[in-house]
Write an enzyme that holds these catalytic residues in place. Structure first.
Site, PDB file in Angstrom:
ATOM      1  CD  GLU A 137      -3.142   0.913   2.047  1.00 37.41           C
ATOM      2  OE1 GLU A 137      -3.388  -0.246   2.433  1.00 37.41           O
ATOM      3  OE2 GLU A 137      -3.879   1.887   2.267  1.00 37.41           O
ATOM      4  NE  ARG A 138      -2.323   5.218  -0.214  1.00 37.42           N
ATOM      5  CZ  ARG A 138      -3.313   5.539  -1.049  1.00 37.42           C
ATOM      6  NH1 ARG A 138      -3.096   5.684  -2.334  1.00 37.42           N
ATOM      7  NH2 ARG A 138      -4.535   5.688  -0.607  1.00 37.42           N
ATOM      8  CD  GLU A 266      -7.635   5.968   6.134  1.00 43.36           C
ATOM      9  OE1 GLU A 266      -6.798   5.068   5.975  1.00 43.36           O
ATOM     10  OE2 GLU A 266      -7.524   7.111   5.651  1.00 43.36           O
ATOM     11  CE  LYS A 334      -0.994   8.547   8.907  1.00 42.14           C
ATOM     12  NZ  LYS A 334      -1.756   8.464   7.644  1.00 42.14           N
ATOM     13  CG  ASP A 339      -2.943  10.855   5.311  1.00 40.23           C
ATOM     14  OD1 ASP A 339      -1.906  10.397   5.801  1.00 40.23           O
ATOM     15  OD2 ASP A 339      -3.670  10.223   4.525  1.00 40.23           O
ATOM     16  CD  GLU A 367      -0.696   8.141   0.893  1.00 44.57           C
ATOM     17  OE1 GLU A 367      -0.136   7.779   1.938  1.00 44.57           O
ATOM     18  OE2 GLU A 367      -1.930   8.173   0.754  1.00 44.57           O
ATOM     19  CG  HIS A 513      -6.150  15.465   1.312  1.00 42.66           C
ATOM     20  ND1 HIS A 513      -6.274  14.626   0.228  1.00 42.66           N
ATOM     21  CD2 HIS A 513      -6.016  14.655   2.400  1.00 42.66           C
ATOM     22  CE1 HIS A 513      -6.213  13.375   0.635  1.00 42.66           C
ATOM     23  NE2 HIS A 513      -6.032  13.357   1.957  1.00 42.66           N
ATOM     24  CD1 TRP A 536     -11.195  10.292   3.065  1.00 41.06           C
ATOM     25  CD2 TRP A 536     -12.306   8.558   2.209  1.00 41.06           C
ATOM     26  NE1 TRP A 536     -11.016   9.223   3.921  1.00 41.06           N
ATOM     27  CE2 TRP A 536     -11.694   8.135   3.419  1.00 41.06           C
ATOM     28  CE3 TRP A 536     -13.054   7.625   1.498  1.00 41.06           C
ATOM     29  CZ2 TRP A 536     -11.800   6.835   3.919  1.00 41.06           C
ATOM     30  CZ3 TRP A 536     -13.166   6.322   1.991  1.00 41.06           C
ATOM     31  CH2 TRP A 536     -12.545   5.938   3.184  1.00 41.06           C
TER      32      TRP A 536
HETATM   33  C1  GCV Z   1      -2.264   2.386   5.305  1.00 42.21           C
HETATM   34  C2  GCV Z   1      -3.659   7.339   4.268  1.00 42.21           C
HETATM   35  C3  GCV Z   1      -3.247   6.457   3.134  1.00 42.21           C
HETATM   36  C4  GCV Z   1      -3.652   5.017   3.381  1.00 42.21           C
HETATM   37  C5  GCV Z   1      -3.028   4.584   4.714  1.00 42.21           C
HETATM   38  C6  GCV Z   1      -3.530   5.517   5.804  1.00 42.21           C
HETATM   39  C7  GCV Z   1      -2.919   5.200   7.153  1.00 42.21           C
HETATM   40  O1  GCV Z   1      -5.040   7.458   4.304  1.00 42.21           O
HETATM   41  O2  GCV Z   1      -3.784   6.929   1.936  1.00 42.21           O
HETATM   42  O3  GCV Z   1      -3.180   4.238   2.321  1.00 42.21           O
HETATM   43  O4  GCV Z   1      -3.342   3.252   5.012  1.00 42.21           O
HETATM   44  O5  GCV Z   1      -3.190   6.834   5.479  1.00 42.21           O
HETATM   45  O6  GCV Z   1      -1.943   5.843   7.495  1.00 42.21           O
HETATM   46  O7  GCV Z   1      -3.409   4.331   7.849  1.00 42.21           O
END
Ligand code: GCV
Length: 692
Positions: A137-138, A266, A334, A339, A367, A513, A536
């Site tokens: 993922e990413r 999510e 984070k 994000d 990302e 974003h 989103w």
């Molecule tokens: C792993 C963002 C990313 C998702 C990621 C999420 C996270 O939304 O787009 O791909 O999922 O962050 O950090 O959990």
């Protein structure tokens, strides 16, 4: 001090640069002289330390280096004491880090003086968002190096072991001492026997390099693989299930590090599904891990489609829980409140939680910063973040000091980086993306390092050739003034400017974003299909209308400013004092609002977008001019990526200006290059891409 060897720059020999694929990371140099290594203690880690010294030694011939493991109170955790002919540490791991430091100093021409080097964080951890089917993922650099699907999924071949070893070595060389092997969007299967066996096989290879193994877990695992009726963290069967599972893991991996958890975020399951809190969930796991010394890294990345501004939600959720977590739980936050955007102010949770351990989560994989196509050196962004003053405990309460134990003590301190590593031969897809992996490790070790120093080191280690013809340095040596002036300086400047350039051509002045769809690559300020969650979609964030643009987070809007400590709250609240870089993060302002440069907001946006494009064109020129200093393989690779970046930057500028112009209804200033793409064409390409 480093011995000065007479060095002359030799320019007459025909000069051919060896093609390089980037796989060796910075560990490219072969020794220039033999060295005798004396190490009374024996262990697998110390054997690696000895071998690295012999292999990479760049000092004088026949020197003796002693490696001593001995208790020293001035050394913390993995720290070491460096001296000209000696490395001393409390642990074998400390010796290994000392060896890499000595080699780094030799290869970058820095003195090896008597010095104590202690890490800023105890745990310096990579997070791999690797799925068990081998996708990432990413991830933008190939497949997972750990997992694969198919009949061979659990076969541990010699080539896998070699790859894991090379990975461990690269990480150890920059001080990383932990890794989470699977995605935070975790499959419950990771805790089944086959995957645990494979995890054990990986952990066994990583261990001698001082890398501790961790796993991401799915909170619903007891239901999905344990066949329990619930995953309620207060249910005795669930508690017992986790205890047994943890026992099983430690029977395979006695030094297992613990769990990383994404819960109630999510779509991931979590304690709130059972009416419990994040603290209930985290503590239940922490209790299972505690007898073995394991920890829980519980992510604060939680938000839901609600009326509350997304930027406020993590703080609202976690602040009331401050003090309720066990001491082996660390809340992983984070860097920004939303994000991993090209620029965000720091998350207000830093410094705010006083009775709970907090660790920063950075994203190394780009990302939202051009993925593995754009050259963007992230150290400048991380430096900006770590140095941000939270003012929680007076001036100087930087994020770095609020998280590394300097301001208030935490049993465990840690920092995580979402890895950009995959099966590509150069690991990261873009040669310059390796600089971000390198920078993360260096900052995790020393959170006050300057990005300039990191860039300087990395370029020297990655592109110089310090081999000598006798006492004579070859052309690309770090000792060559020509190399320094014509290669090191311009490339370093390019790296240091690269993040600001990306902010300029993607989302200047605090915009955030505004990406198309969910690929998070190109522009899409218009993207808001029916049925997609509002939070989103880009219009949620930019709020552009004929009156102006930006998200009002002041008291007249969502009041997110209130989560910051004074004087930041007041500073951010007033558009006159709010730094331009955060202007549209905190304010909705009219198109004719006058910004600090004296321009109107609209004109400033036009200038910034245009400046971003010009900056990338400059990077292209810089790179073309250094062609003779780089081997062809890497030169061509980076040159072609820069071309794509220039095309993309132009699209970003044109798309955003033409789209926002529909609201501002103002002309693009006369001295700015006109867009070369039509909005209609950009939109139709974007639609096609989504339908593919
Ligand atoms: C792993 C963002 C990313 C998702 C990621 C999420 C996270 O939304 O787009 O791909 O999922 O962050 O950090 O959990």
């Amino acid at each position: 001090m480093r011995e000065i060897i007479p060095i002359f720059i030799f320019t007459l020999l025909p000069f051919i640069l060896q093609a390089e694929d980037g796989h060796s990371f910075w560990l490219r140099a072969n020794n220039t002289a033999p060295v005798e290594v004396i190490c009374p203690k024996k262990s697998a880690t110390l054997r690696i330390a000895e071998q690295e010294l012999r292999q990479g030694w760049q000092g004088k011939a026949n020197e003796k280096i002693t490696l001593i493991v001995k208790n020293d109170n001035s050394l913390k955790n993995d720290g070491f004491r460096l001296a000209k002919n000696r490395i001393q540490a409390n642990t074998d791991r400390g010796i290994l880090y000392g060896v890499y430091e000595m080699l780094r100093r030799q290869q970058t021409g820095q003195p090896i003086d008597e010095e104590v080097c202690n890490p800023s964080y105890q745990r310096r951890i990579l997070n791999h968002w690797d799925n068990l089917d081998g996708t990432i993922e990413r991830g933008y650099a190939g497949h997972s190096i750990f997992w694969r699907k198919g009949a061979d999924a659990f076969v541990v071949t010699e080539s896998y072991k070699r790859l894991w070893q090379e990975y461990a070595r690269a990480n150890a060389s920059i001080g990383i001492n932990g890794t989470v092997l699977n995605n935070v969007n975790a499959s419950p299967s990771i805790l089944t026997a086959d995957y645990l066996q494979r995890t054990k096989a990986i952990a066994d290879v990583l261990r001698p390099y001082g890398i501790t193994t961790y796993l991401s877990i799915n909170f619903a695992s007891p239901q999905v693989i344990g066949e329990l009726k619930t995953a309620d963290p207060l249910d005795p069967d669930v508690v017992n299930w986790w205890k047994e599972k943890v026992k099983e893991i430690y029977s395979l991996i006695p030094d297992f590090g613990g769990f990383l958890v994404k819960a109630n975020s999510e779509g991931q399951p979590g304690p709130q599904d059972f009416g419990r809190t994040h603290a209930d969930g985290a503590n239940m796991l922490a209790d299972a891990l505690a007898p073995f010394g394991g920890i829980v890294m519980w992510r604060a990345f939680v938000y839901n489609p609600s009326d509350e501004d997304r930027a406020k939600q993590a703080y609202s959720e976690f602040m009331p829980l401050d003090g309720q977590f066990r001491d082996n739980v660390i809340i992983q936050v984070k860097n920004g409140p939303i994000d991993f955007q090209p620029r965000e102010p720091f998350s207000p949770l830093f410094g705010a939680m006083k009775k709970t351990a907090v660790m920063p989560e950075l994203q190394i994989t780009q990302e939202y910063l051009g993925q593995s196509v754009h050259l963007v050196f992230l150290a400048t962004m991380w430096e900006e973040f770590l140095k941000s003053d939270t003012y929680r405990f007076g001036k100087g309460s930087t994020v770095a000091r609020c998280t590394d134990g300097s301001i208030f003590s935490q049993k465990y301190t840690a920092i995580a980086g979402v890895a950009n590593i995959g099966s590509d031969v150069n690991w990261c897809g873009h040669h310059f993306a390796q600089a971000n992996w390198y920078a993360f490790g260096r900052l995790a070790w020393n959170n006050s390092l300057l990005s300039e120093q990191i860039a300087d080191e990395w370029i020297k280690l990655t592109f110089s050739d310090n081999s000598r013809e006798g006492e004579i340095a070859v052309e690309n040596s770090i000792y060559s003034p020509d190399w320094q002036v014509n290669f090191l300086q311009p490339v370093k400047q390019m790296m240091l400017n690269s993040r600001e350039a990306a902010v300029n051509y993607m989302m200047p002045l605090g915009l955030h974003h505004i990406f198309a769809a969910d690929h998070h690559y190109g522009p899409g300020p218009w993207w808001a299909p029916e049925g997609v969650r509002k939070d989103w979609t880009p219009p949620y964030y930019h709020q552009a209308d004929t009156n102006g643009i930006g998200f009002d987070r002041t008291a007249s809007g969502s009041n997110a400013v209130n989560q910051y400590h004074e004087p930041l709250r007041s500073l951010f609240s007033d558009p006159k004092t709010c730094p331009d870089i955060y202007l549209l993060w905190f304010h909705h302002l009219s198109w004719n609002h006058i910004v600090k440069s004296g321009r109107t907001l609209w004109n400033e946006m036009c200038y910034r977008y245009d400046m971003g494009v010009q900056q990338v064109r400059e990077f292209q020129q810089i790179w073309d001019e250094v062609e003779s200093y780089v081997d062809e393989e890497r030169f061509v690779h980076v040159q072609s990526k820069l071309r794509d970046q220039a095309i993309n930057a132009q699209v970003w500028k044109d798309a955003c200006l033409l789209y926002f112009q529909q609201f501002s209804k103002l002309p693009i200033p006369g001295d700015i290059e006109r867009p070369v793409n039509n909005l209609k064409d950009i939109l139709s390409k974007d639609r096609k891409r989504k339908n593919q």
